[in-house]
Design an enzyme around this catalytic site. Structure first.
Site, PDB file in Angstrom:
ATOM      1  N   ARG A  67      -4.992 -31.752 -34.014  1.00  0.00           N
ATOM      2  CA  ARG A  67      -3.966 -31.785 -32.960  1.00  0.00           C
ATOM      3  C   ARG A  67      -3.146 -30.499 -33.026  1.00  0.00           C
ATOM      4  NH1 ARG A  67       0.031 -36.702 -33.265  1.00  0.00           N
ATOM      5  NH2 ARG A  67      -1.617 -37.853 -32.175  1.00  0.00           N
ATOM      6  N   ARG A 181      10.191 -40.843 -39.906  1.00  0.00           N
ATOM      7  CA  ARG A 181       9.138 -41.278 -38.972  1.00  0.00           C
ATOM      8  C   ARG A 181       8.876 -40.132 -38.006  1.00  0.00           C
ATOM      9  NH1 ARG A 181       5.166 -43.995 -37.456  1.00  0.00           N
ATOM     10  NH2 ARG A 181       5.141 -46.283 -37.350  1.00  0.00           N
ATOM     11  N   LYS A 182       7.925 -40.344 -37.067  1.00  0.00           N
ATOM     12  CA  LYS A 182       7.699 -39.338 -36.023  1.00  0.00           C
ATOM     13  C   LYS A 182       8.942 -39.166 -35.172  1.00  0.00           C
ATOM     14  CE  LYS A 182       5.128 -40.420 -32.417  1.00  0.00           C
ATOM     15  NZ  LYS A 182       4.164 -41.095 -31.465  1.00  0.00           N
ATOM     16  N   GLY A 448      -4.946 -48.214 -25.771  1.00  0.00           N
ATOM     17  CA  GLY A 448      -5.878 -49.077 -26.493  1.00  0.00           C
ATOM     18  C   GLY A 448      -5.265 -50.095 -27.429  1.00  0.00           C
ATOM     19  N   CYS A 453       0.364 -45.100 -26.933  1.00  0.00           N
ATOM     20  CA  CYS A 453       0.209 -43.650 -26.735  1.00  0.00           C
ATOM     21  C   CYS A 453      -0.071 -43.311 -25.274  1.00  0.00           C
ATOM     22  CB  CYS A 453      -0.931 -43.130 -27.592  1.00  0.00           C
ATOM     23  SG  CYS A 453      -0.766 -43.537 -29.334  1.00  0.00           S
ATOM     24  N   GLY A 454      -0.713 -44.217 -24.553  1.00  0.00           N
ATOM     25  CA  GLY A 454      -1.014 -43.995 -23.130  1.00  0.00           C
ATOM     26  C   GLY A 454       0.124 -44.433 -22.217  1.00  0.00           C
TER      27      GLY A 454
HETATM   28 FE1  SRM Z   1       0.125 -41.749 -30.442  1.00  0.00          FE
HETATM   29  C1  SRM Z   1      -0.488 -42.944 -33.538  1.00  0.00           C
HETATM   30  C2  SRM Z   1      -2.968 -40.564 -30.213  1.00  0.00           C
HETATM   31  C3  SRM Z   1       1.066 -39.923 -27.774  1.00  0.00           C
HETATM   32  C4  SRM Z   1       2.915 -43.706 -30.137  1.00  0.00           C
HETATM   33  N1  SRM Z   1      -1.437 -41.706 -31.706  1.00  0.00           N
HETATM   34  C5  SRM Z   1      -1.478 -42.228 -32.950  1.00  0.00           C
HETATM   35  C6  SRM Z   1      -2.749 -41.824 -33.683  1.00  0.00           C
HETATM   36  C7  SRM Z   1      -2.439 -40.588 -34.477  1.00  0.00           C
HETATM   37  C8  SRM Z   1      -3.271 -42.940 -34.589  1.00  0.00           C
HETATM   38  C9  SRM Z   1      -4.458 -42.525 -35.410  1.00  0.00           C
HETATM   39  O1  SRM Z   1      -4.259 -41.954 -36.497  1.00  0.00           O
HETATM   40  O2  SRM Z   1      -5.562 -42.752 -34.977  1.00  0.00           O
HETATM   41  C10 SRM Z   1      -3.670 -41.555 -32.459  1.00  0.00           C
HETATM   42  C11 SRM Z   1      -4.758 -40.543 -32.667  1.00  0.00           C
HETATM   43  C12 SRM Z   1      -6.010 -40.997 -31.959  1.00  0.00           C
HETATM   44  C13 SRM Z   1      -6.941 -39.870 -31.677  1.00  0.00           C
HETATM   45  O3  SRM Z   1      -7.935 -39.691 -32.419  1.00  0.00           O
HETATM   46  O4  SRM Z   1      -6.737 -39.202 -30.673  1.00  0.00           O
HETATM   47  C14 SRM Z   1      -2.641 -41.228 -31.393  1.00  0.00           C
HETATM   48  N2  SRM Z   1      -0.754 -40.398 -29.295  1.00  0.00           N
HETATM   49  C15 SRM Z   1      -2.070 -40.122 -29.283  1.00  0.00           C
HETATM   50  C16 SRM Z   1      -2.448 -39.251 -28.102  1.00  0.00           C
HETATM   51  C17 SRM Z   1      -3.594 -38.295 -28.387  1.00  0.00           C
HETATM   52  C18 SRM Z   1      -2.797 -40.164 -26.910  1.00  0.00           C
HETATM   53  C19 SRM Z   1      -3.462 -39.441 -25.762  1.00  0.00           C
HETATM   54  O5  SRM Z   1      -4.635 -39.752 -25.526  1.00  0.00           O
HETATM   55  O6  SRM Z   1      -2.859 -38.587 -25.137  1.00  0.00           O
HETATM   56  C20 SRM Z   1      -1.083 -38.597 -27.829  1.00  0.00           C
HETATM   57  C21 SRM Z   1      -0.876 -37.344 -28.628  1.00  0.00           C
HETATM   58  C22 SRM Z   1       0.415 -36.678 -28.294  1.00  0.00           C
HETATM   59  C23 SRM Z   1       0.595 -35.359 -28.987  1.00  0.00           C
HETATM   60  O7  SRM Z   1       0.052 -34.374 -28.485  1.00  0.00           O
HETATM   61  O8  SRM Z   1       1.291 -35.311 -30.006  1.00  0.00           O
HETATM   62  C24 SRM Z   1      -0.154 -39.691 -28.327  1.00  0.00           C
HETATM   63  N3  SRM Z   1       1.738 -41.744 -29.233  1.00  0.00           N
HETATM   64  C25 SRM Z   1       1.888 -40.982 -28.113  1.00  0.00           C
HETATM   65  C26 SRM Z   1       2.984 -41.465 -27.336  1.00  0.00           C
HETATM   66  C27 SRM Z   1       3.381 -40.977 -25.949  1.00  0.00           C
HETATM   67  C28 SRM Z   1       4.473 -39.948 -25.917  1.00  0.00           C
HETATM   68  O9  SRM Z   1       4.802 -39.321 -26.934  1.00  0.00           O
HETATM   69  O10 SRM Z   1       5.014 -39.798 -24.832  1.00  0.00           O
HETATM   70  C29 SRM Z   1       3.513 -42.552 -28.016  1.00  0.00           C
HETATM   71  C30 SRM Z   1       4.663 -43.466 -27.554  1.00  0.00           C
HETATM   72  C31 SRM Z   1       5.964 -42.755 -27.578  1.00  0.00           C
HETATM   73  C32 SRM Z   1       6.629 -42.756 -28.915  1.00  0.00           C
HETATM   74  O11 SRM Z   1       6.047 -42.265 -29.884  1.00  0.00           O
HETATM   75  O12 SRM Z   1       7.761 -43.223 -28.994  1.00  0.00           O
HETATM   76  C33 SRM Z   1       2.719 -42.711 -29.206  1.00  0.00           C
HETATM   77  N4  SRM Z   1       1.079 -43.065 -31.654  1.00  0.00           N
HETATM   78  C34 SRM Z   1       2.173 -43.818 -31.320  1.00  0.00           C
HETATM   79  C35 SRM Z   1       2.456 -44.727 -32.387  1.00  0.00           C
HETATM   80  C36 SRM Z   1       3.626 -45.743 -32.435  1.00  0.00           C
HETATM   81  C37 SRM Z   1       4.828 -45.072 -33.030  1.00  0.00           C
HETATM   82  C38 SRM Z   1       5.800 -46.017 -33.691  1.00  0.00           C
HETATM   83  O13 SRM Z   1       6.985 -45.638 -33.811  1.00  0.00           O
HETATM   84  O14 SRM Z   1       5.404 -47.094 -34.148  1.00  0.00           O
HETATM   85  C39 SRM Z   1       1.478 -44.514 -33.367  1.00  0.00           C
HETATM   86  C40 SRM Z   1       1.323 -45.262 -34.705  1.00  0.00           C
HETATM   87  C41 SRM Z   1       2.225 -44.709 -35.759  1.00  0.00           C
HETATM   88  O15 SRM Z   1       2.855 -43.659 -35.626  1.00  0.00           O
HETATM   89  O16 SRM Z   1       2.324 -45.391 -36.787  1.00  0.00           O
HETATM   90  C42 SRM Z   1       0.633 -43.473 -32.868  1.00  0.00           C
HETATM   91 FE1  SF4 Z   2      -3.528 -47.240 -29.993  1.00  0.00          FE
HETATM   92 FE2  SF4 Z   2      -2.645 -44.745 -29.699  1.00  0.00          FE
HETATM   93 FE3  SF4 Z   2      -5.048 -45.208 -30.723  1.00  0.00          FE
HETATM   94 FE4  SF4 Z   2      -4.582 -45.588 -28.113  1.00  0.00          FE
HETATM   95  S1  SF4 Z   2      -4.547 -43.637 -29.229  1.00  0.00           S
HETATM   96  S2  SF4 Z   2      -5.686 -46.946 -29.440  1.00  0.00           S
HETATM   97  S3  SF4 Z   2      -2.509 -46.450 -28.189  1.00  0.00           S
HETATM   98  S4  SF4 Z   2      -3.046 -45.738 -31.606  1.00  0.00           S
END
Ligand code: SRM
Ligand code: SF4
Length: 530
Positions: A67, A181-182, A448, A453-454
């Site tokens: 990333r 956290r993030k 998903g 994240c979506g």
């Molecule tokens: Fe996300 C975790 C993908 C935007 C909330 N997110 C993950 C992980 C890293 C989990 C993992 O290790 O597999 C996903 C990686 C999957 C992969 O292989 O791609 C993942 N998040 C994404 C992306 C790629 C979704 C997308 O298809 O666009 C986005 C990457 C953004 C970036 O460039 O940094 C992405 N994630 C978001 C957003 C949307 C936003 O930021 O507007 C959110 C909700 C907003 C927020 O964070 O408040 C989001 N992601 C999470 C969470 C829940 C956070 C929490 O506080 O619990 C997780 C799980 C975690 O952090 O424990 C997570």
């Molecule tokens: Fe769940 Fe984020 Fe993975 Fe989508 S990319 S399946 S919302 S953790």
């Protein structure tokens, strides 16, 4: 660490962070490359590497995801070509995804290639540092900053300055590499809130103050001074989702970086670290109350924050930037191309770089809707540009459902996923567009799992993956969200139906689209016109 948090009450993430800082793996990349992923220490491999933006994928072991960071979503053709070269070497395993944070992720990465990849990134000014785990994510800014005649503030420089401060200009900054956290930061520069300010831990939205008010410097007391109202605490998680709330503070652009630093210092030093499900910024605000939080930020800032301007300037509906638009620079256009669910392959990336260089200024931008914008296309070159074959797939005028489709990664690569998303989303939209006629875009977001994240809560129709039961069998399903409003008066949607098996979803969506969004069945429309 919170006053109340003791080492014994730390969660497992806090424990491994205390043992060895995530950024420490930066000096070990050559060693990991030689060792291979199977022989590596598991905590380094599965967690600490994320501090460098390298994500172990349990779904595809040995094929990592990287990333990047794309401040304000902007990159050059040269940088895009380097990213394309990186994924190209992995053949069918190599691909890239534009993310919901105006960013890009690369897939198929082998650990043995990391030293070379980091060298390549360094040579063209790319960085993936601190893009995962307990760090500040990609900082979003207005995708048409500097191009849009109606913009209030060009966010590019500020976003870059914040990133430089947080990451020590991309080298890594231990000051901010161990947050509880993030953390998400966004800056809106236009009137349409194109960054979804409301879903960030810290967001800045344009707002004018009257000079003369609160001793703001100006010779003319009626002069309006530009700055930002500050929002805090927005976030989505499986446990809880909240829209950001006003901090009741206004800040001049020159103080934005210092405010980010102050807020992050407060979060770093006082944010709750016992339970990872309760450690985002809003939980600290809940614990302290907004007033105490604000006072602590002011202490770090070394001065008082001015109260918020009475109103902010977000008074437009959100634009999607797909299509051709005139820039503020006479004779130039920006062109928004739709990238279906943000997925790119090496040849697409080379081609996008070429188009940006041949027709524009070489610059490429990403949007939070997972699309791209090519700026600076001269009027005289526009017609030829629009005949380029790539635009047949990456359209400037996609169907009205396709146009606004967003999808997270889903089961193909993400081990949290409860369902497959991207391919299913595309197939579903195609089927719906075959049967229905629309008069305006409808924003459908797939995610998903409940991590969101979506961003299903910002969508007209949000679909969140779940497991559901039908005829004694466990099936992939969705919870349906509705009512998300973006742009002016943004607010989050809520869950209206739970546990619909994906195999039964199409007629339900069709019904929702007809009843709530004015869609018409093609057959009926045909009968009426006859
Ligand atoms: Fe996300 C975790 C993908 C935007 C909330 N997110 C993950 C992980 C890293 C989990 C993992 O290790 O597999 C996903 C990686 C999957 C992969 O292989 O791609 C993942 N998040 C994404 C992306 C790629 C979704 C997308 O298809 O666009 C986005 C990457 C953004 C970036 O460039 O940094 C992405 N994630 C978001 C957003 C949307 C936003 O930021 O507007 C959110 C909700 C907003 C927020 O964070 O408040 C989001 N992601 C999470 C969470 C829940 C956070 C929490 O506080 O619990 C997780 C799980 C975690 O952090 O424990 C997570
Ligand atoms: Fe769940 Fe984020 Fe993975 Fe989508 S990319 S399946 S919302 S953790």
């Amino acid at each position: 660490m919170t006053e109340a948090t003791t080492t014994a009450s730390l969660n497992k993430f806090e424990k491994f962070k205390a043992q060895k800082d995530g950024l420490a793996v930066k000096g070990e990349i050559e060693k990991f490359a030689a060792l291979g992923w199977e022989a590596m220490d598991e905590t380094d491999r599965d967690h600490r590497l994320k501090w460098l933006g390298v994500f172990f994928r349990p779904v595809t072991p040995g094929k990592f995801m990287m990333r990047l960071r794309m401040p304000n979503g902007i990159l050059t053709g040269t940088q895009m070509r380097v990213l394309a070269q990186v994924v190209q070497r992995y053949g069918d395993d190599g691909s890239a995804d534009i993310t919901t944070r105006q960013n890009i992720q690369l897939r198929g990465i082998r650990i043995s290639d990391l030293p070379d990849i980091f060298d390549k990134f360094h040579a063209v000014g790319l960085t993936s540092i601190q893009s995962g785990m307990d760090n500040v994510r990609n900082i979003t800014g207005d995708p048409v900053a500097g191009l849009d005649a109606d913009e209030l503030y060009d966010t590019r420089e500020l976003v870059q300055q914040i990133q430089d401060m947080l990451t020590n200009k991309g080298e890594g900054n231990p000051e901010f590499s161990n947050l509880p956290r993030k953390f998400n930061i966004a800056i809106a520069g236009g009137r349409d809130n194109s960054v979804h300010a409301e879903i960030n831990d810290l967001a800045f939205v344009p707002a004018f103050k009257e000079a003369g008010e609160q001793n703001l410097p100006s010779a003319h007391s009626h002069q309006k001074i530009f700055g930002f109202n500050i929002l805090v605490g927005g976030f989505f998680s499986a446990k809880r989702c909240e829209a950001a709330i006003p901090l009741n503070a206004w800040v001049a652009p020159e103080d934005v970086v210092a405010v980010c630093r102050a807020v992050l210092e407060v979060f770093r030093d006082h944010g709750p670290r016992a339970n990872r499900q309760k450690s985002r910024l809003m939980w600290l605000i809940d614990e302290w109350g907004l007033e105490k939080f604000r006072v602590e930020v002011e202490k770090r800032l070394g001065k008082s924050l001015l109260p918020a301007a009475a109103k902010d300037e977000i008074d437009w509906e959100k634009r999607d930037h797909i299509g051709v638009y005139k820039q503020k620079q006479p004779g130039l256009n920006y062109v928004g191309l739709h990238i279906p669910v943000g997925r790119l392959y090496a040849e697409d990336m080379f081609e996008i770089a070429r188009l940006a260089e041949v027709y524009g200024s070489g610059e490429i931008r990403f949007t939070v809707e997972q699309n791209i914008v090519i700026p600076n296309v001269a009027e005289s070159r526009l017609a030829t540009f629009l005949t380029e074959p790539l635009l047949e797939r990456f359209s400037i005028s996609p169907g009205l459902l396709t146009r606004s489709l967003v999808s997270c990664t889903g089961a193909q690569f993400c081990n949290f996923a409860l369902i497959e998303t991207k391919n299913r989303a595309l197939a579903m939209i195609k089927a719906l567009e075959e049967d229905l006629i629309f008069t305006h875009p409808v924003r459908i977001h797939w995610t998903g799992c409940p991590n969101s994240c979506g961003q299903p809560q910002v969508a007209d129709i949000g679909l969140m993956g779940t497991k559901t039961r039908k005829n004694g069998k466990t099936l992939e399903g969705v919870d349906i969200y509705m009512g998300g409003k973006v742009g002016k008066d943004a607010h989050l949607g809520t869950c209206i139906i739970k546990g619909i098996p994906c195999e039964d979803l199409q007629p339900i969506l069709q019904d929702l689209l007809i009843k709530n969004f004015g869609a018409k069945l093609k057959q009926e429309a045909l009968l009426v016109s006859n």
